[in-house]
Design an enzyme around this catalytic site. Sequence first.
Site, PDB file in Angstrom:
ATOM      1  N   GLU A 165       5.023 -75.364   4.704  1.00 49.03           N
ATOM      2  CA  GLU A 165       5.563 -76.556   5.387  1.00 49.03           C
ATOM      3  C   GLU A 165       4.452 -77.582   5.634  1.00 49.03           C
ATOM      4  OE1 GLU A 165       8.836 -76.769   5.734  1.00 49.03           O
ATOM      5  OE2 GLU A 165       9.675 -74.800   6.188  1.00 49.03           O
ATOM      6  N   ASN A 182      13.355 -82.330   3.893  1.00 51.38           N
ATOM      7  CA  ASN A 182      14.017 -81.285   3.098  1.00 51.38           C
ATOM      8  C   ASN A 182      13.387 -81.101   1.735  1.00 51.38           C
ATOM      9  OD1 ASN A 182      15.940 -80.834   5.114  1.00 51.38           O
ATOM     10  ND2 ASN A 182      17.127 -82.595   4.418  1.00 51.38           N
ATOM     11  N   ARG A 209      27.508 -76.064  27.867  1.00 52.15           N
ATOM     12  CA  ARG A 209      27.342 -77.387  27.234  1.00 52.15           C
ATOM     13  C   ARG A 209      25.912 -77.920  27.286  1.00 52.15           C
ATOM     14  NH1 ARG A 209      32.108 -77.605  29.947  1.00 52.15           N
ATOM     15  NH2 ARG A 209      33.917 -77.465  28.571  1.00 52.15           N
ATOM     16  N   HIS A 219      16.548 -73.073  -0.239  1.00 52.55           N
ATOM     17  CA  HIS A 219      17.674 -72.417   0.445  1.00 52.55           C
ATOM     18  C   HIS A 219      18.514 -71.610  -0.546  1.00 52.55           C
ATOM     19  CE1 HIS A 219      17.689 -75.333   4.140  1.00 52.55           C
ATOM     20  NE2 HIS A 219      16.773 -74.392   4.232  1.00 52.55           N
ATOM     21  N   LYS A 233       5.748 -84.813  11.660  1.00 50.51           N
ATOM     22  CA  LYS A 233       7.153 -84.512  11.918  1.00 50.51           C
ATOM     23  C   LYS A 233       7.671 -85.342  13.086  1.00 50.51           C
ATOM     24  CE  LYS A 233      10.781 -81.232  12.157  1.00 50.51           C
ATOM     25  NZ  LYS A 233      11.267 -79.867  12.002  1.00 50.51           N
ATOM     26  N   ARG A 276      14.618 -88.794   7.749  1.00 47.29           N
ATOM     27  CA  ARG A 276      14.382 -87.388   8.096  1.00 47.29           C
ATOM     28  C   ARG A 276      14.718 -86.453   6.938  1.00 47.29           C
ATOM     29  NH1 ARG A 276      15.502 -84.036  13.742  1.00 47.29           N
ATOM     30  NH2 ARG A 276      14.714 -82.079  12.894  1.00 47.29           N
ATOM     31  N   HIS A 324      11.184 -67.713   4.311  1.00 43.21           N
ATOM     32  CA  HIS A 324      11.586 -69.118   4.192  1.00 43.21           C
ATOM     33  C   HIS A 324      10.475 -69.953   3.528  1.00 43.21           C
ATOM     34  CE1 HIS A 324      13.356 -72.973   5.195  1.00 43.21           C
ATOM     35  NE2 HIS A 324      12.211 -73.331   5.743  1.00 43.21           N
ATOM     36  N   LYS A 360      16.269 -79.351  15.649  1.00 39.40           N
ATOM     37  CA  LYS A 360      17.323 -78.684  14.864  1.00 39.40           C
ATOM     38  C   LYS A 360      17.423 -77.234  15.326  1.00 39.40           C
ATOM     39  CE  LYS A 360      17.574 -81.139  10.469  1.00 39.40           C
ATOM     40  NZ  LYS A 360      17.507 -80.953   9.016  1.00 39.40           N
ATOM     41  N   HIS A 373      13.625 -77.872  -0.066  1.00 39.50           N
ATOM     42  CA  HIS A 373      14.546 -77.021   0.693  1.00 39.50           C
ATOM     43  C   HIS A 373      15.885 -76.788   0.018  1.00 39.50           C
ATOM     44  CE1 HIS A 373      11.551 -77.201   3.773  1.00 39.50           C
ATOM     45  NE2 HIS A 373      12.268 -76.476   4.601  1.00 39.50           N
ATOM     46  N   GLU A 422      18.961 -87.402  11.138  1.00 35.65           N
ATOM     47  CA  GLU A 422      18.931 -87.316   9.686  1.00 35.65           C
ATOM     48  C   GLU A 422      19.963 -88.172   8.991  1.00 35.65           C
ATOM     49  OE1 GLU A 422      17.985 -83.346   8.210  1.00 35.65           O
ATOM     50  OE2 GLU A 422      19.031 -83.807   6.363  1.00 35.65           O
TER      51      GLU A 422
HETATM   52  N1  LIG Z   1      14.782 -75.932  13.139  1.00 34.82           N
HETATM   53  C1  LIG Z   1      14.053 -76.399  12.152  1.00 34.82           C
HETATM   54  O1  LIG Z   1      13.822 -77.588  12.051  1.00 34.82           O
HETATM   55  C2  LIG Z   1      13.486 -75.441  11.158  1.00 34.82           C
HETATM   56  C3  LIG Z   1      12.478 -75.869  10.300  1.00 34.82           C
HETATM   57  C4  LIG Z   1      11.898 -74.933   9.447  1.00 34.82           C
HETATM   58  C5  LIG Z   1      12.332 -73.626   9.465  1.00 34.82           C
HETATM   59  N2  LIG Z   1      13.322 -73.248  10.303  1.00 34.82           N
HETATM   60  C6  LIG Z   1      13.777 -71.868  10.365  1.00 34.82           C
HETATM   61  O2  LIG Z   1      12.699 -71.062  10.817  1.00 34.82           O
HETATM   62  C7  LIG Z   1      12.877 -69.747  10.322  1.00 34.82           C
HETATM   63  C8  LIG Z   1      11.575 -69.246   9.780  1.00 34.82           C
HETATM   64  O3  LIG Z   1      10.638 -69.213  10.828  1.00 34.82           O
HETATM   65  P1  LIG Z   1       9.347 -68.281  10.763  1.00 34.82           P
HETATM   66  O4  LIG Z   1       8.697 -68.462   9.468  1.00 34.82           O
HETATM   67  O5  LIG Z   1       8.589 -68.532  12.003  1.00 34.82           O
HETATM   68  O6  LIG Z   1       9.969 -66.811  10.712  1.00 34.82           O
HETATM   69  P2  LIG Z   1      10.260 -65.696  11.820  1.00 34.82           P
HETATM   70  O7  LIG Z   1      10.721 -66.293  13.071  1.00 34.82           O
HETATM   71  O8  LIG Z   1      11.111 -64.688  11.163  1.00 34.82           O
HETATM   72  O9  LIG Z   1       8.821 -65.067  12.076  1.00 34.82           O
HETATM   73  C9  LIG Z   1       8.159 -64.423  11.028  1.00 34.82           C
HETATM   74  C10 LIG Z   1       7.733 -62.996  11.410  1.00 34.82           C
HETATM   75  O10 LIG Z   1       6.568 -63.043  12.234  1.00 34.82           O
HETATM   76  C11 LIG Z   1       6.785 -62.317  13.428  1.00 34.82           C
HETATM   77  N3  LIG Z   1       5.954 -62.967  14.421  1.00 34.82           N
HETATM   78  C12 LIG Z   1       6.202 -64.106  15.090  1.00 34.82           C
HETATM   79  N4  LIG Z   1       5.132 -64.469  15.796  1.00 34.82           N
HETATM   80  C13 LIG Z   1       4.180 -63.529  15.589  1.00 34.82           C
HETATM   81  C14 LIG Z   1       2.862 -63.371  16.045  1.00 34.82           C
HETATM   82  N5  LIG Z   1       2.268 -64.285  16.811  1.00 34.82           N
HETATM   83  N6  LIG Z   1       2.182 -62.276  15.650  1.00 34.82           N
HETATM   84  C15 LIG Z   1       2.762 -61.371  14.822  1.00 34.82           C
HETATM   85  N7  LIG Z   1       4.001 -61.479  14.327  1.00 34.82           N
HETATM   86  C16 LIG Z   1       4.702 -62.571  14.725  1.00 34.82           C
HETATM   87  C17 LIG Z   1       8.255 -62.394  13.635  1.00 34.82           C
HETATM   88  O11 LIG Z   1       8.697 -61.371  14.491  1.00 34.82           O
HETATM   89  C18 LIG Z   1       8.750 -62.223  12.202  1.00 34.82           C
HETATM   90  O12 LIG Z   1       8.719 -60.888  11.833  1.00 34.82           O
HETATM   91  C19 LIG Z   1      13.973 -69.815   9.300  1.00 34.82           C
HETATM   92  O13 LIG Z   1      15.142 -69.276   9.862  1.00 34.82           O
HETATM   93  C20 LIG Z   1      14.144 -71.293   9.039  1.00 34.82           C
HETATM   94  O14 LIG Z   1      15.450 -71.639   8.680  1.00 34.82           O
HETATM   95  C21 LIG Z   1      13.898 -74.129  11.141  1.00 34.82           C
HETATM   96 ZN   LIG Z   2      11.504 -75.266   6.124  1.00 38.01          ZN
END
Ligand SMILES: NC(=O)c1ccc[n+]([C@@H]2O[C@H](COP(=O)([O-])OP(=O)(O)OC[C@H]3O[C@@H](n4cnc5c(N)ncnc54)[C@H](O)[C@@H]3O)[C@@H](O)[C@H]2O)c1
Ligand SMILES: [Zn+2]
Length: 360
Positions: A182, A242, A118, A249, A224, A238, A262, A140, A245, A234
């Site tokens: 972003e 999006n 939890r 998405h 943010k 907030r 993404h 999130k 998005h 949200e």
């Molecule tokens: N929680 C939220 O508020 C929120 C907001 C925006 C996006 N997201 C989510 O985030 C995800 C996308 O995140 P992302 O763009 O970081 O993608 P990701 O986590 O897939 O990372 C991108 C790639 O870079 C690699 N990588 C990471 N750090 C590295 C580094 N320092 N050097 C070399 N390679 C590295 C990873 O292994 C991966 O292959 C999506 O799932 C999206 O839905 C969440």
């Molecule tokens: Zn995003």
Amino acid sequence: MITLTVDLGERSYPIYIGNALLGQTELLKQHIPGNSALIVSNETVAPLYLEKTQSMLSGLRHEAVILPDGEKYKNLEVLNQIYDSLLRNHFDRNTTVIALGGGVVGDMAGFAAASYQRGVHLIQIPTTLLSQVDSSVGGKTGVNHALGKNMIGAFYQPRAVIADIDTLDTLPDRELSAGIAEIIKYGLINNVEFFAWLEQNMQALRERDKAALSYAIEFSCQAKADIVAADERESGKRALLNLGHTFGHAIENAMGYGEWLHGEAIGAGMCMAAIMSNQIGWMNDKETQRTVDLIAQAGLPTRAPGSMTTEKFLKLMSVDKKVLDGVLRLVLMKGIGQAVVTSDYQAEDLNRAIEQAIAD
Ligand SMILES: NC(=O)c1ccc[n+]([C@@H]2O[C@H](COP(=O)([O-])OP(=O)(O)OC[C@H]3O[C@@H](n4cnc5c(N)ncnc54)[C@H](O)[C@@H]3O)[C@@H](O)[C@H]2O)c1
Ligand SMILES: [Zn+2]
């Protein structure tokens, strides 16, 4: 080092942004209340930064779980590997989960922390530009379902976010651009001056100029943090985050998770939002063009993939969480820096914008 605060009363937490933060033992340790920690990372990031992170945990009982790399593994099955590790190691409620990686690792580790017994402590160490400016901040967490992105999750705030800019040195160019998507979003939402700064500094960002990156990350995290502090769960403001998005998405989902990054889908999605805003007479031609140009300059796609159809878009968009009481709410713009959440448009406006946005 810059320290920002996400102001959420007794759940407030710091965001540290700077160079060479990995390795600064006290920076991390001061936020670990118990005597155990589980680092969650993936097979790409662990060889680069796991050892350094582990070195900051000396004196604590700590383990690591290394997930496969990719958006397509952001699901319940892979999430289970984190619970397995927590249970096998008999980690109790006072343990700390440390997310070391991009947004995928952060979202999964965050949801594991939210749900294991939890809720246990969580620290985010984002290593992609996207995660440093967006996903690690705001609480999130979650995983994808075959029928929709991020459909299973929770709001769960970390105790600290440590964004070491030096980790971006190893990030592939394509991922850097995805993060810039972003960053552009914050300018489009409510700050035309920042948008203009991006127009001037896009090349510096893409060349990984540290001063430019540092400013963009700081600005984005502050933007943010302000929005999250005003509307954590949200129910209002907030939702502006999006922007791009709901369209994006749909693209990610239609292409199969991981085909388009993404941030790339969000780039095309923000262009779609701009075009639709223009078509309904909200955003003028010049600002619409500036938006599309900046997204292109960032190395991001400005059109939806040619394999998509209007029908596919509409179907996937209606699965997106932004449908409230059956009405699809979109984030559109009255100008650069003037985003609004709205369902004040006609069905044909949406159809027309989608048709125009699909690549030939
Ligand atoms: N929680 C939220 O508020 C929120 C907001 C925006 C996006 N997201 C989510 O985030 C995800 C996308 O995140 P992302 O763009 O970081 O993608 P990701 O986590 O897939 O990372 C991108 C790639 O870079 C690699 N990588 C990471 N750090 C590295 C580094 N320092 N050097 C070399 N390679 C590295 C990873 O292994 C991966 O292959 C999506 O799932 C999206 O839905 C969440
Ligand atoms: Zn995003």
